[in-house]
Structures are given as C-alpha cells and as structure tokens.
Design a protein around this motif. Structure first.
Motif, PDB file in Angstrom:
ATOM      1  N   VAL A 256       0.871  -1.212  -0.042  1.00  0.00           N
ATOM      2  CA  VAL A 256       0.057  -0.303   0.086  1.00  0.00           C
ATOM      3  C   VAL A 256       0.589   1.185  -0.029  1.00  0.00           C
ATOM      4  O   VAL A 256       0.215   2.529  -0.232  1.00  0.00           O
ATOM      5  CB  VAL A 256      -0.872   0.243   1.171  1.00  0.00           C
ATOM      6  N   GLN A 257       2.200   1.230   0.138  1.00  0.00           N
ATOM      7  CA  GLN A 257       3.156   2.517   0.398  1.00  0.00           C
ATOM      8  C   GLN A 257       3.020   3.126  -1.190  1.00  0.00           C
ATOM      9  O   GLN A 257       3.405   4.457  -0.934  1.00  0.00           O
ATOM     10  CB  GLN A 257       4.401   1.798   0.737  1.00  0.00           C
ATOM     11  N   ILE A 258       2.408   2.471  -2.092  1.00  0.00           N
ATOM     12  CA  ILE A 258       2.566   3.245  -3.283  1.00  0.00           C
ATOM     13  C   ILE A 258       1.449   4.258  -3.439  1.00  0.00           C
ATOM     14  O   ILE A 258       1.330   5.123  -4.231  1.00  0.00           O
ATOM     15  CB  ILE A 258       2.486   2.300  -4.653  1.00  0.00           C
ATOM     16  N   TRP A 259       0.377   4.470  -2.576  1.00  0.00           N
ATOM     17  CA  TRP A 259      -0.893   4.968  -2.633  1.00  0.00           C
ATOM     18  C   TRP A 259      -0.531   6.437  -2.686  1.00  0.00           C
ATOM     19  O   TRP A 259      -1.222   7.193  -3.360  1.00  0.00           O
ATOM     20  CB  TRP A 259      -2.081   4.568  -1.871  1.00  0.00           C
ATOM     21  N   PRO A 260       0.216   7.003  -1.960  1.00  0.00           N
ATOM     22  CA  PRO A 260       0.591   8.448  -2.028  1.00  0.00           C
ATOM     23  C   PRO A 260       1.041   8.944  -3.642  1.00  0.00           C
ATOM     24  O   PRO A 260       0.725  10.033  -3.986  1.00  0.00           O
ATOM     25  CB  PRO A 260       1.688   8.704  -1.055  1.00  0.00           C
TER      26      PRO A 260
END
Length: 276
Positions: A256-260
């Motif tokens: 989920v770290q890609i969402w930003p």
C-alpha cells in the motif's frame, strides 16, 4: 511555511481544530503561485481522531507541493451533524483564505480515512444538503473539488462498521431514516466530485465492500473514479510505513505504500494546471 491553527466551534458547543501547513511563495520562485490544498480528515470510528492519519499525511502532501490542512473534528459524545458542519466550516475557511494562503480555490480536495472517509464523502455527496443549507452553507460552496478516500466507512447496511454509526448517531443508531441518509452509496449524485479511493481486500474492520459500493454508485452517476484494491494488509494502515505503524509495529504494509504517489499522479491529471 506558515503553520496555522483555527478553532471551529461546533453547534453543540464543542470545539474542532483546523491546523494548516501552508507553503510560502518566494519572490525568487513563482511568487504568485497558487497550490492545491488537501483537507485531511483522520479516522477513529467517530470516537477519536487518529494521529497516524493526521500530520504524517500532511507531511506527505507537503512533499508533493500541496498545502495541507488537518481537521480534528468533534467525536462522541457529539452526534451527527456536528462533525459534518465542522468539516463544512473547514472547507469554507480554506476557500475564504485562498488569497492569503496561496490556495487554488478550485483544487481543494477532502482526504478522509476510515470514519474520516465517511465524513469527507459526506461533504462530497448530497444526502446532507438540506442540513448544510439550514446552517447557512451553500452545498456547492463547501463541496470539495475532489475526494481521496482511504479504507472509508461508507455503508450503514450489511457491510457497515457498526461502531462508527453507533458513535455518530447515539440513541438514533437504529433509526432507519438516519441510517439511510448516512449510507453514502445512496447519496452519490452527479455533483459528487472526482474520487480517488483505496482499500485492502482483507480489511476485517471496514469490509472492502464499502469501497466497492461507493465506486459502483460513482460509476452509475458518471463520476470519474480511480480505485486501488491492495491484496494484503488490515485496516487503518495510513501510509503503510514504519513511520505510521502502531506502537507494536503493526501497520507496515509494502503493497500500500505506493498510494500517495498514485494520488499525486491523480491530482496532476485532474488538476493539470494546478498541481505542477
């Protein structure tokens, strides 16, 4: 950078806090620049507002060149529509100070997480327009230009996060009319703004069906939507990094770290002349 704080008095006498992180302009660098603004609304089941979904999100938005504002709204024992009206006032405050704070008043996005996602989406849908008007807010004036929803509470139906609705409604928690009003998949309209939304499929607290119900409603109303479903991770991940992990270390989720970054790209596409 300007660090701002405003108090918003709730209709029940409680106080919300709007904290702003405003990037200054410089005579050396595009002195008349106006930037998008992100109103960050943390989650917490309408019982608290999470630190993990507040300043860390603001710092990430600042890193993208967006102004950031964090709303610490009133929670239980405050009841609906106290927090909604505070969120409306936060939107009005940001737009009213657009000149002083170098904000692009046509690029103000409400970013909510979990129950904060429900509050952000309530601003972007039409179910409370009558309440807003009764308290002096023209819905079109306080409706965000976009929504960013992270693992949001949406429905009061089969897949509801019951604790959020109990905290929000108190004695009215079983009132069918109120539950229908607050089940936001039924309140999407053609006026709902473009939406970026993400969730983890295994979320056992706020089922991913909440996101899917909202996405389906957006599609039915021809509202542009970008959605990302991640295959692992539980609820309340925030940035999914060590910085936003809980004290016991839970909450680091690489996928989920890609969402930003995905959100930054979405901002550039939707506000192309504003989010450079």
């Amino acid at each position: 950078m300007q660090y701002l704080e405003r108090t918003i008095t709730g209709v029940d006498g409680t106080a919300a806090t709007l904290r702003g992180y405003v990037i200054d302009n410089s005579e050396e660098m595009a002195s008349s620049r106006r930037r998008p603004a992100v109103l960050i609304i943390p989650g917490g089941g309408y019982e608290m507002t999470s630190d993990r979904e507040a300043e860390p999100i603001a710092l990430a938005m600042l890193g993208f060149g967006f102004h950031a504002f964090v709303l610490r709204y009133s929670v239980a024992p405050s009841r609906y529509p106290v927090a909604l009206l505070e969120a409306a006032e936060a939107m009005r405050t940001i737009r009213n100070h657009a000149d002083a704070w170098h904000v692009d008043a046509q690029a103000v996005v409400a970013a909510g997480f979990s129950a904060g996602g429900h509050l952000a989406a309530s601003l972007g849908t039409s179910g409370a327009d009558d309440i807003l008007e009764a308290h002096g807010y023209a819905p079109s004036d306080i409706r965000p230009d976009g929504l960013m929803l992270g693992y949001p509470v949406i429905t009061s139906g089969e897949y509801a996060h019951r604790g959020s609705f109990a905290a929000l409604l108190g004695d009215r928690r079983d009132d069918p009319a109120m539950l229908r009003r607050l089940s936001l998949e039924h309140q999407v309209s053609d006026a709902t703004p473009p939406t970026f939304i993400w969730h983890t499929v295994p979320d056992s607290s706020v089922p991913v069906h909440n996101t899917m119900l909202f996405v389906n409603a957006l599609i039915a109303h021809h509202v542009p939507v970008e959605t990302h479903l991640f295959p692992s991770g539980g609820h309340g991940l925030s940035l999914g990094t060590a910085d936003t992990a809980r004290r016991n270390g839970v909450g680091v989720e690489e996928c989920v770290q890609i969402w930003p970054e995905l959100f930054r790209r979405w901002m550039r596409r939707n506000f192309a002349c504003h989010a450079e």
